[in-house]
Design a protein around this motif. Structure first.
Motif, PDB file in Angstrom:
ATOM      1  N   GLU A 216      28.821  31.250 -35.686  1.00 43.99           N
ATOM      2  CA  GLU A 216      28.850  32.477 -36.304  1.00 43.99           C
ATOM      3  C   GLU A 216      29.849  33.323 -35.964  1.00 43.99           C
ATOM      4  OE1 GLU A 216      25.688  35.587 -38.220  1.00 43.99           O
ATOM      5  OE2 GLU A 216      25.014  33.616 -37.442  1.00 43.99           O
ATOM      6  N   GLY A 217      30.637  33.868 -36.806  1.00 46.32           N
ATOM      7  CA  GLY A 217      31.607  35.086 -36.581  1.00 46.32           C
ATOM      8  C   GLY A 217      30.751  36.611 -36.584  1.00 46.32           C
ATOM      9  N   TRP A 218      31.812  37.409 -35.588  1.00 42.90           N
ATOM     10  CA  TRP A 218      31.038  38.838 -35.574  1.00 42.90           C
ATOM     11  C   TRP A 218      31.924  39.724 -36.430  1.00 42.90           C
ATOM     12  CZ3 TRP A 218      34.428  42.198 -33.241  1.00 42.90           C
ATOM     13  CH2 TRP A 218      35.377  41.558 -32.637  1.00 42.90           C
ATOM     14  N   LEU A 228      34.558  36.193 -39.209  1.00 43.43           N
ATOM     15  CA  LEU A 228      35.812  35.655 -38.065  1.00 43.43           C
ATOM     16  C   LEU A 228      35.215  35.961 -36.674  1.00 43.43           C
ATOM     17  CD1 LEU A 228      38.719  34.602 -38.273  1.00 43.43           C
ATOM     18  CD2 LEU A 228      39.467  36.501 -37.648  1.00 43.43           C
ATOM     19  N   GLY A 229      35.227  34.954 -35.765  1.00 45.00           N
ATOM     20  CA  GLY A 229      34.782  35.097 -34.514  1.00 45.00           C
ATOM     21  C   GLY A 229      34.063  33.728 -33.913  1.00 45.00           C
ATOM     22  N   SER A 261      38.936  28.338 -30.878  1.00 42.20           N
ATOM     23  CA  SER A 261      38.229  29.554 -31.092  1.00 42.20           C
ATOM     24  C   SER A 261      39.082  30.214 -32.312  1.00 42.20           C
ATOM     25  CB  SER A 261      37.947  30.485 -29.943  1.00 42.20           C
ATOM     26  OG  SER A 261      37.358  29.526 -28.896  1.00 42.20           O
ATOM     27  N   ASP A 262      38.189  31.227 -33.115  1.00 37.14           N
ATOM     28  CA  ASP A 262      38.974  31.971 -33.848  1.00 37.14           C
ATOM     29  C   ASP A 262      39.575  33.181 -32.936  1.00 37.14           C
ATOM     30  OD1 ASP A 262      37.975  30.815 -36.172  1.00 37.14           O
ATOM     31  OD2 ASP A 262      36.505  32.317 -36.564  1.00 37.14           O
ATOM     32  N   ASN A 263      40.707  33.658 -33.475  1.00 43.02           N
ATOM     33  CA  ASN A 263      41.464  34.719 -32.734  1.00 43.02           C
ATOM     34  C   ASN A 263      40.796  36.169 -33.320  1.00 43.02           C
ATOM     35  OD1 ASN A 263      43.272  33.545 -30.865  1.00 43.02           O
ATOM     36  ND2 ASN A 263      44.596  33.159 -32.502  1.00 43.02           N
ATOM     37  N   ARG A 264      41.016  37.034 -32.746  1.00 41.75           N
ATOM     38  CA  ARG A 264      40.456  38.458 -33.330  1.00 41.75           C
ATOM     39  C   ARG A 264      41.687  38.906 -34.310  1.00 41.75           C
ATOM     40  NH1 ARG A 264      38.685  42.577 -28.919  1.00 41.75           N
ATOM     41  NH2 ARG A 264      38.090  40.935 -28.283  1.00 41.75           N
ATOM     42  N   ALA A 265      41.199  39.600 -35.291  1.00 43.94           N
ATOM     43  CA  ALA A 265      41.718  40.137 -36.456  1.00 43.94           C
ATOM     44  C   ALA A 265      41.988  41.587 -36.266  1.00 43.94           C
ATOM     45  CB  ALA A 265      41.082  39.971 -37.710  1.00 43.94           C
ATOM     46  N   ASN A 266      43.190  42.008 -36.845  1.00 43.28           N
ATOM     47  CA  ASN A 266      43.545  43.603 -36.617  1.00 43.28           C
ATOM     48  C   ASN A 266      43.123  44.184 -37.755  1.00 43.28           C
ATOM     49  OD1 ASN A 266      45.084  43.496 -34.302  1.00 43.28           O
ATOM     50  ND2 ASN A 266      46.917  42.530 -35.372  1.00 43.28           N
ATOM     51  N   THR A 267      42.858  45.496 -37.824  1.00 40.99           N
ATOM     52  CA  THR A 267      42.744  46.541 -38.879  1.00 40.99           C
ATOM     53  C   THR A 267      43.760  47.245 -38.923  1.00 40.99           C
ATOM     54  OG1 THR A 267      40.394  46.414 -38.046  1.00 40.99           O
ATOM     55  CG2 THR A 267      40.911  47.806 -39.540  1.00 40.99           C
ATOM     56  N   ALA A 268      43.946  47.268 -40.515  1.00 44.30           N
ATOM     57  CA  ALA A 268      45.215  48.392 -40.815  1.00 44.30           C
ATOM     58  C   ALA A 268      44.669  49.697 -41.036  1.00 44.30           C
ATOM     59  CB  ALA A 268      45.682  48.006 -42.071  1.00 44.30           C
ATOM     60  N   TYR A 269      45.274  50.878 -40.538  1.00 44.88           N
ATOM     61  CA  TYR A 269      44.828  52.138 -40.754  1.00 44.88           C
ATOM     62  C   TYR A 269      45.907  53.139 -41.223  1.00 44.88           C
ATOM     63  CZ  TYR A 269      47.572  53.403 -36.696  1.00 44.88           C
ATOM     64  OH  TYR A 269      48.662  53.739 -35.849  1.00 44.88           O
ATOM     65  N   TRP A 328      49.329  26.276 -46.096  1.00 46.62           N
ATOM     66  CA  TRP A 328      49.238  26.705 -44.824  1.00 46.62           C
ATOM     67  C   TRP A 328      48.003  27.285 -44.453  1.00 46.62           C
ATOM     68  CZ3 TRP A 328      53.327  25.287 -41.700  1.00 46.62           C
ATOM     69  CH2 TRP A 328      54.681  24.982 -42.305  1.00 46.62           C
ATOM     70  N   ASN A 329      47.379  26.913 -43.518  1.00 43.45           N
ATOM     71  CA  ASN A 329      46.157  27.461 -42.916  1.00 43.45           C
ATOM     72  C   ASN A 329      46.369  28.560 -42.193  1.00 43.45           C
ATOM     73  OD1 ASN A 329      43.581  28.173 -41.987  1.00 43.45           O
ATOM     74  ND2 ASN A 329      43.020  26.167 -41.276  1.00 43.45           N
ATOM     75  N   LEU A 330      46.397  29.777 -42.389  1.00 45.08           N
ATOM     76  CA  LEU A 330      46.787  30.892 -41.816  1.00 45.08           C
ATOM     77  C   LEU A 330      45.522  31.573 -41.106  1.00 45.08           C
ATOM     78  CD1 LEU A 330      49.531  32.396 -43.795  1.00 45.08           C
ATOM     79  CD2 LEU A 330      49.782  30.943 -42.045  1.00 45.08           C
ATOM     80  N   ARG A 331      44.325  31.328 -41.112  1.00 51.61           N
ATOM     81  CA  ARG A 331      43.335  32.008 -40.654  1.00 51.61           C
ATOM     82  C   ARG A 331      43.184  32.066 -39.067  1.00 51.61           C
ATOM     83  NH1 ARG A 331      38.067  32.732 -42.355  1.00 51.61           N
ATOM     84  NH2 ARG A 331      36.325  32.782 -40.748  1.00 51.61           N
ATOM     85  N   PRO A 332      43.222  33.053 -38.493  1.00 55.79           N
ATOM     86  CA  PRO A 332      43.271  33.496 -37.137  1.00 55.79           C
ATOM     87  C   PRO A 332      42.470  32.492 -36.279  1.00 55.79           C
ATOM     88  CG  PRO A 332      43.273  35.530 -38.377  1.00 55.79           C
ATOM     89  CD  PRO A 332      42.769  34.486 -39.292  1.00 55.79           C
ATOM     90  N   ARG A 333      43.494  31.625 -35.537  1.00 58.00           N
ATOM     91  CA  ARG A 333      42.576  30.594 -34.993  1.00 58.00           C
ATOM     92  C   ARG A 333      43.539  30.030 -33.819  1.00 58.00           C
ATOM     93  NH1 ARG A 333      37.939  28.248 -34.954  1.00 58.00           N
ATOM     94  NH2 ARG A 333      37.588  26.101 -34.275  1.00 58.00           N
ATOM     95  N   ARG A 334      43.022  29.528 -32.779  1.00 56.78           N
ATOM     96  CA  ARG A 334      43.949  28.944 -31.683  1.00 56.78           C
ATOM     97  C   ARG A 334      43.442  27.473 -31.415  1.00 56.78           C
ATOM     98  NH1 ARG A 334      41.561  32.764 -26.862  1.00 56.78           N
ATOM     99  NH2 ARG A 334      41.790  34.176 -28.579  1.00 56.78           N
TER     100      ARG A 334
END
Length: 821
Positions: A216-218, A228-229, A261-269, A328-334
């Protein structure tokens, strides 16, 4: 106390409120000072200088952590150590999966996988030459040593900033086994265990394993119901300590890490929230609905902008090419694997010992990341990387009552191949150019890029180190190293197969490039394929070709230090050291060959003096250090001005300087109490640099601005960390432990990139443990980031258009059971 003294020693009462915001630490320290009796400190033994020494008996600055301390502090990766080490920062400058290490302001803010770090990383004396290889889980660790200042006279790779040594627990003669199980409210299950003992009369073995999993992602999407997570990490290490005969022993190390694992996503500001001129660096698709009059949400704030919530972010999950139909699967993941082996041989030759360390590591990854922090496809990437690293070290050492000497040879070879697939369909250079009318891209949008390169690095060195106790109280330390390194690089940014880059170039230059062609333009006037020499001719396609180059570095470095034992409890030292880091190449997407020109090596001259004092009947250890760094040709981000626009580049800053001071204290103020405090102060300055003015420059005119006076990136003026722990025994033999960890990092400038600035932040961790009478088991409950601080250790331009932040972890709570068999 004068003004200068106050600035260097911030724990003085008059500045205490400023140093420790909200006074969260001061109460615990005051409580700790109330007890009357304490036991004595146990000194940590380190091998920072290739032989066992008490950490307080050597004239260098070392922060050392035991494996138990790291577990209690929640350190699970190499990056986590920065929270507890003053002067060390770990961040990222882009979403490429490459961590960036900086010590005392000495760092390289390049996101390329191929970039070498200013901070050396070593696992059991074997160099980790690329930081992307350090992202595996940290487990079964005896200790971690953080050395500060240039290194090279004792280690395989020379570095300018310092290094981090990870030392694994070794096999034991007697049988030992243990298991740790931890679970937290982010639904993360962490299981670690080991078994160790004699396999026969001449072989001891140790096998350790760690698994981290979460279904379960956070992180929560700002614009849709998505998380994601997830984590899926598995690592193991097998060590065999083999006694071949009375004079020869071997330590065999086999290790493996698998991370899916999932990679961490950024937040636009909104950039204006951070004092930037505009909310974004360039427009992109999606913003048109908020910026263009008459659009659906004109004048409103985009919902994907940061709301100051650690868990809130956004990302792109997939892309379907409008040209080829490929999905293409672009979900942040490694999907990363590290496999390796090393053999350390120690052979006693009478009064001389020969040590040989042979190592090979293979690292592979397929990793997707989202740069822009939005559900739009302004900038996302997939990195396919293959790394093969071989190293061989030979050294001879000897010791008498007055003299210790070490001399050695080192050789390494690294082979790297990377495919860096970049997706930008919604950017201002892609379909985002259409509603905003940005020519010439609105007529021929670029949707994907495919950068591919190879790099081969070969390094050879000879080094020597001497420690001479020329009388009872004085010791002279000297080191010397000569390195020869070559780096061969070849690469290009290709059309990704969808024809969009080829179409843009054909319409702009009259070429006949096909899908998959190399699209990097030769803009070197001295080249036979110079674009303006062949444009309009039948050979115009020749201006688009793979760029190849080689750099070679030959360099000496040295160290000279002196220690004076004022008495049995007081050591003064002073050290002058010189270090360098070789040059390299830009692994980013390239428009023109000028962007791929190599940058040169950097060099650091460092002077440091310090005092190590054992006080209060061996209940306090107080270490102080002050340093002056003269930083020449620092490797830094810059802009390349080309006829197709101003694009990202790398350069050397002629002259910078760094001044600073540090304090490290361990104190047992009363029975059961332990207090640790670390403070670092940094004053950094660019003294000479005529940087390119990106706004005023337009090919062929390059306008420069005086960048002297800037602070260096990732250089917080103040960082502190503290730990307060109290333990007591119950009448039935059980023990209770209570602990608190506090850390504070000052704001940082982005250096030449103001969008990379970060705000100051503080973190508090809490823990409580119950220990069985025979210490066979230990049950600990913990809360990390107890006040749920919103903080972002990294900020940068998110690829093409947005400004983004990479937020730290939110508050989490959990429990861990440790059991020894």
């Amino acid at each position: 106390m004068n003004k200068i003294t106050k600035s260097l020693f911030p724990w003085h009462v008059s500045s205490f409120q400023y140093v420790l915001p909200f006074n969260r630490l001061s109460l615990a320290v005051l409580l700790a000072s109330g007890s009357a009796h304490a036991s004595t400190l146990e000194e940590v033994v380190v091998t920072a200088q290739k032989h066992a020494q008490g950490v307080n008996d050597i004239g260098i600055t070392v922060n050392a952590f035991t494996g138990d301390q790291l577990k209690d502090n929640g350190v699970t990766t190499a990056e986590d150590i920065a929270v507890f080490t003053p002067g060390l920062t770990v961040n990222e400058t882009a979403a490429t999966g490459v961590p960036l290490y900086t010590i005392r302001g000495v760092g390289f803010q390049d996101y390329s996988t191929a970039a070498s770090s200013t901070v050396g990383l070593y696992l059991d004396e074997v160099a980790i030459p690329y930081t992307v290889m350090s992202r595996g889980v940290l487990f079964d660790v005896e200790r971690v040593e953080v050395l500060k200042g240039p290194q090279g006279d004792l280690y395989g790779r020379n570095t300018t900033a310092g290094q981090i040594n990870f030392v694994s627990k070794k096999p034991t003669d007697d049988f030992e086994a243990a298991i740790d199980i931890a679970y937290d409210d982010l639904k993360v299950l962490d299981v670690e265990g080991f078994v160790s003992g004699a396999l026969n009369e001449s072989v001891n073995g140790r096998f350790a394993l760690k698994s981290v999993s979460s279904n379960e992602g956070w992180q929560k999407s700002l614009t849709r119901n998505d998380r994601l997570g997830e984590k899926d990490q598995l690592a193991w290490r097998a060590l065999f300590d083999i006694s071949v005969n009375d004079s020869l022993s071997a330590l065999v190390n086999l290790h493996y890490v698998d991370d899916q694992s999932d990679n961490r996503a950024n937040t636009a500001y909104a950039g204006t929230d951070a004092g930037l001129a505009t909310d974004f660096a360039a427009p992109y698709l999606g913003l048109d609905q908020y910026l263009i009059p008459g659009s659906q949400f004109f004048g409103q704030t985009p919902p994907w902008y940061s709301r100051g919530d650690n868990e809130a972010a956004d990302w792109t999950n997939e892309y379907v090419s409008e040209r080829t139909g490929q999905r293409w699967n672009l979900r942040p993941r490694r999907d990363n694997q590290l496999r390796g082996a090393s053999v350390k041989l120690e052979w006693s030759l009478g009064d001389i010992e020969l040590t040989s360390i042979t190592a090979y590591d293979e690292f592979e990854r397929q990793e997707s990341n989202d740069w822009d922090g939005t559900a739009q496809l302004d900038s996302s990437n997939i990195n396919d990387t293959e790394l093969d690293v071989f190293s061989q070290e030979l050294r001879l050492s000897g010791q008498s009552e007055e003299l210790l000497w070490i001399a050695g040879l080192y050789y390494s070879q690294d082979d790297m191949e990377e495919q860096y697939h970049f997706f930008m369909a919604d950017s201002v250079f892609g379909n985002g150019s259409i509603p905003f009318g940005v020519a010439p891209f609105n007529a021929a949008p670029i949707l994907e890029l495919d950068t591919r390169y190879t790099q081969e690095t070969e390094s050879a060195a000879v080094f020597a180190h001497v420690e001479w106790n020329f009388n009872e109280d004085w010791r002279l330390t000297a080191g010397l190293r000569y390195t020869r390194e070559t780096r061969d690089w070849a690469g290009c940014t290709f059309d990704a197969g969808d024809g969009s880059l080829a179409n843009f170039l054909n319409s702009s230059f009259g070429t006949s490039l096909t899908p998959g062609s190399c699209g990097t333009i030769d803009d070197d006037p001295n080249s036979e394929n110079y674009i303006f020499s062949v444009i309009g001719t039948e050979n115009v396609n020749d201006a688009f070709h793979v760029y190849e180059d080689r750099i070679e570095t030959k360099k000496w470095m040295g160290k000279l230090g002196i220690d004076y034992a004022i008495n049995d409890d007081l050591l003064w030292y002073a050290t002058f050291s010189n270090g360098f880091k070789s040059g390299g190449f830009n692994g980013a997407n390239s428009n023109a060959t000028s962007q791929l020109q190599p940058y040169g090596e950097e060099e650091l001259d460092a002077f440091e003096t310090g005092l190590k004092a054992t006080l209060l009947d061996n209940t306090m250890q107080l270490n102080l250090a002050a340093f002056l760094y003269d930083y020449s040709d620092k490797q830094e981000q810059d802009v390349a001005v080309t006829f197709v626009g101003n694009i990202a580049g790398l350069t050397n800053v002629p002259q910078s300087r760094i001044n600073g001071a540090e304090l490290d204290m361990q104190w047992l103020p009363g029975e059961g109490w332990t207090v640790q405090l670390g403070v670092a102060y940094l004053d950094t300055l660019v003294e000479e640099w005529q940087a390119i003015d990106q706004q005023a420059s337009a090919w062929p005119t390059v306008v420069r601005r005086d960048a002297s006076g800037l602070e260096l990136a990732q250089s917080p003026e103040w960082t502190y960390n503290a730990t307060v722990q109290y333990q007591w025994a119950l009448q039935n033999g059980y023990q209770i432990e209570l602990g608190m960890d506090y850390s504070y990092q000052d704001e940082t400038s982005g250096g030449v990139a103001p969008e990379a600035a970060t705000d100051d932040y503080e973190l508090v961790n809490l823990r409580a443990a119950l220990v069985s009478p025979n210490e066979q088991w230990r049950l600990m409950a913990w809360v990390r980031n107890a006040f749920d601080e919103y903080y972002f250790p990294a900020a940068y331009r998110g690829g093409n258009g947005p400004y983004v932040r990479s937020a730290g972890m939110p508050r989490s709570a959990g429990m861990r059971l440790s059991y020894r068999f």
